[in-house]
Design a protein around this motif. Structure first.
Motif, PDB file in Angstrom:
ATOM      1  N   ASP A  90     -20.258 -40.371  34.343  1.00 55.10           N
ATOM      2  CA  ASP A  90     -19.192 -41.297  33.954  1.00 55.10           C
ATOM      3  C   ASP A  90     -17.824 -40.750  34.338  1.00 55.10           C
ATOM      4  O   ASP A  90     -16.933 -41.511  34.737  1.00 55.10           O
ATOM      5  N   THR A  91     -17.642 -39.443  34.217  1.00 59.03           N
ATOM      6  CA  THR A  91     -16.370 -38.836  34.569  1.00 59.03           C
ATOM      7  C   THR A  91     -16.091 -38.968  36.055  1.00 59.03           C
ATOM      8  O   THR A  91     -14.997 -39.372  36.473  1.00 59.03           O
ATOM      9  N   SER A 115      -7.068 -35.363  34.982  1.00 55.17           N
ATOM     10  CA  SER A 115      -8.451 -35.845  34.903  1.00 55.17           C
ATOM     11  C   SER A 115      -8.838 -36.105  33.450  1.00 55.17           C
ATOM     12  O   SER A 115      -8.470 -35.345  32.542  1.00 55.17           O
ATOM     13  N   VAL A 116      -9.592 -37.186  33.234  1.00 52.39           N
ATOM     14  CA  VAL A 116     -10.100 -37.537  31.910  1.00 52.39           C
ATOM     15  C   VAL A 116     -11.609 -37.302  31.899  1.00 52.39           C
ATOM     16  O   VAL A 116     -12.333 -37.856  32.723  1.00 52.39           O
ATOM     17  N   LEU A 117     -12.064 -36.468  30.998  1.00 56.32           N
ATOM     18  CA  LEU A 117     -13.489 -36.194  30.852  1.00 56.32           C
ATOM     19  C   LEU A 117     -14.080 -37.237  29.908  1.00 56.32           C
ATOM     20  O   LEU A 117     -13.612 -37.381  28.772  1.00 56.32           O
ATOM     21  N   ARG A 118     -15.081 -37.952  30.372  1.00 52.61           N
ATOM     22  CA  ARG A 118     -15.624 -39.092  29.637  1.00 52.61           C
ATOM     23  C   ARG A 118     -17.021 -38.813  29.104  1.00 52.61           C
ATOM     24  O   ARG A 118     -17.751 -37.965  29.618  1.00 52.61           O
ATOM     25  N   SER A 119     -17.389 -39.604  28.093  1.00 56.31           N
ATOM     26  CA  SER A 119     -18.693 -39.468  27.452  1.00 56.31           C
ATOM     27  C   SER A 119     -19.702 -40.403  28.102  1.00 56.31           C
ATOM     28  O   SER A 119     -19.362 -41.235  28.957  1.00 56.31           O
ATOM     29  N   ASN A 120     -20.944 -40.298  27.666  1.00 53.70           N
ATOM     30  CA  ASN A 120     -21.989 -41.210  28.127  1.00 53.70           C
ATOM     31  C   ASN A 120     -21.776 -42.627  27.614  1.00 53.70           C
ATOM     32  O   ASN A 120     -22.472 -43.552  28.031  1.00 53.70           O
ATOM     33  N   GLU A 121     -20.801 -42.824  26.725  1.00 59.61           N
ATOM     34  CA  GLU A 121     -20.379 -44.161  26.308  1.00 59.61           C
ATOM     35  C   GLU A 121     -19.180 -44.647  27.115  1.00 59.61           C
ATOM     36  O   GLU A 121     -18.651 -45.734  26.862  1.00 59.61           O
ATOM     37  N   GLY A 122     -18.724 -43.828  28.047  1.00 49.54           N
ATOM     38  CA  GLY A 122     -17.579 -44.185  28.884  1.00 49.54           C
ATOM     39  C   GLY A 122     -16.230 -43.956  28.217  1.00 49.54           C
ATOM     40  O   GLY A 122     -15.194 -44.300  28.782  1.00 49.54           O
TER      41      GLY A 122
END
Length: 208
Positions: free
Chosen positions: A62-63, A76-83
């Motif tokens: 997602d990231t 940069s934004v680190l994202r979860s598996n929920e986006g």
């Protein structure tokens, strides 16, 4: 202990992680986690999970998809598996950081470097030890970030693991966008140049 600029806010945690060791902490929304490469050329393998529901955790896929780039840089934004945003890279003195090199394991060491390396400590073991503190196991392992690690993509599409681009005192700052549990492996790898063949300590600072 480092040449990095002062952090805004009160310091709530300041610890040195020994070479080859795991480290875990809770980082609250709005707090900044600074990781300092104390001696230079040290890879720091990194996972994070939502504190309230650890089924939500860092997602490399997602990231990468959201930012259209495999490397992490300032902004940069680190994202979860929920986006959802989990953390933002608000500053770094290193040009970029790796998202695809993965974590070393006893099995991958054996495959890449020979059976004589099987007994060597590896990042997967550190992650398992760190995650066990929160009741998580092997199935909770996901693709990780490698701070300070230099994994260029070659012209033919293969990955290289080459000398790092870090130096003593260089750092990365992450602002938590939700309450997090952070799990780190201060990489023990000695068979490739990701740690300069000499694992060293790193410093972890949390500021409110």
């Amino acid at each position: 202990m480092s040449s990095s600029p002062d952090l805004a806010g009160a310091i709530v945690l300041d610890e040195v992680v020994p070479a080859r060791a795991p480290w875990t902490a809770v980082v609250r929304k709005g707090q900044t986690l600074r990781i300092v490469d104390l001696e230079g050329n040290q890879a720091v393998d990194f996972l994070m999970y939502a504190l309230e529901d650890d089924a939500e955790r860092y997602s490399a896929q997602d990231t990468i998809a959201a930012q259209g780039n495999i490397f992490l840089r300032t902004g940069s934004v680190l994202r979860s598996n929920e986006g959802r945003p989990m953390a933002t890279l608000t500053g770094t003195s290193v040009a970029y950081h790796d998202t695809i090199g993965g974590a070393c394991s006893c099995e991958s060491n054996t495959l890449r470097y020979g059976h004589h390396t099987k007994a060597q400590h590896a990042c997967v073991e550190n992650f398992l030890q760190g995650n066990a503190r929160y009741g998580r196991g092997k199935r909770d392992m996901v693709s990780n970030v490698n701070w300070f690690m230099n994994v260029p993509v070659e012209a033919d599409g293969t990955l290289g693991i080459v000398d790092g681009i870090s130096a003593p005192g260089l750092y990365v700052d992450l602002r938590a966008e939700m309450d997090l549990t952070v799990v780190v492996s201060n990489c023990p790898q000695i068979n490739n140049p990701c740690n300069g063949f000499n694992p060293t300590p790193v410093r972890m600072i949390v500021a409110a």
